[in-house]
Design a protein around this motif. Structure first.
Motif: not given
Length: 235
Positions: A126-135
């Protein structure tokens, strides 16, 4: 209804193959993407020392889990709660590796990989190349982190349940699912129930002069091409 379990763990370290163990599990039950209010939360004695780096992340000390039940004492309760429902986890391979190691240690069958859904993989699509941690996902979706000073299995599972709903289409989709009549095998595809007839017609809001003018317009200009024929009952 599609039942799923959002799952999170805290551990003594990062590698179960190096002998690290579970110290906390948190499970949140969902039906049709929405929390039911049922959950399972347990601390356990890992029978080994918690690494200092791990304590800095989750805040759980050796003293806090001393004397807690061992995983062997909790395995049956955990398996009964999860059942054959799909398990939702963020970076699922980490949680699956630890829970399956613990299950094998007590002679139980590991949970198959096909039972798991990884929200980290979904978020990366959904958000390629972005930070995708739970926070990062909580901040992106405006999900409050006010209660989250450190990691905790139950709190993180509750946050992940909110994130999972957003990844699947948001609260509007969750409300639509509550009205669904048909679900696909993945528990997400659905067909909305058709509307039935109104039990009591609403009173007409059209003035008699407006109705007469409409009928005259249809008769003169549209005739049989009108969406509402000239003899329409406006009540």
């Amino acid at each position: 209804m599609a039942r799923e379990i959002v799952f999170d763990t805290e551990t003594t370290g990062i590698d179960p193959r190096a002998g690290h163990r579970l110290i906390e599990i948190g499970c949140v039950e969902l039906e049709d993407l929405l929390p039911t209010g049922r959950s399972l939360h347990r601390y356990m004695d890992p029978e080994r020392i918690i690494e200092a780096d791990a304590t800095r992340i989750h805040g759980i000390t050796n003293e806090m889990v001393a004397g807690k039940p061992k995983f062997a004492d909790l395995a049956e309760e955990f398996l009964n709660f999860v059942g054959d429902s799909r398990i939702i986890a963020h970076n699922a391979s980490f949680d699956r590796g630890f829970i399956n190691m613990e299950l094998e240690r007590v002679g139980r069958v590991p949970l198959p990989e096909t039972q798991w859904l990884d929200t980290l993989e979904i978020a990366r699509n959904v958000f390629p190349g972005m930070a995708n941690s739970l926070d990062a996902l909580c901040r992106r979706y405006n999900i409050s982190l006010a209660e989250r000073d450190k990691h905790g299995a139950l709190l993180d599972a509750r946050l992940l349940a909110d994130v999972y709903l957003e990844l699947m289409g948001g609260k509007e989709r969750g409300l639509d699912l509550a009205m669904a009549s048909d679900f696909g095998e993945d528990g997400l595809a659905y067909k909305a129930k058709p509307y039935g007839p109104r039990p009591k017609p609403l009173p007409s809001q059209i003035h008699p002069e407006e109705a007469q003018a409409h009928k005259a317009f249809i008769a003169k200009y549209l005739k049989d091409k009108a969406l509402w024929p000239a003899d329409t009952n406006y009540q």
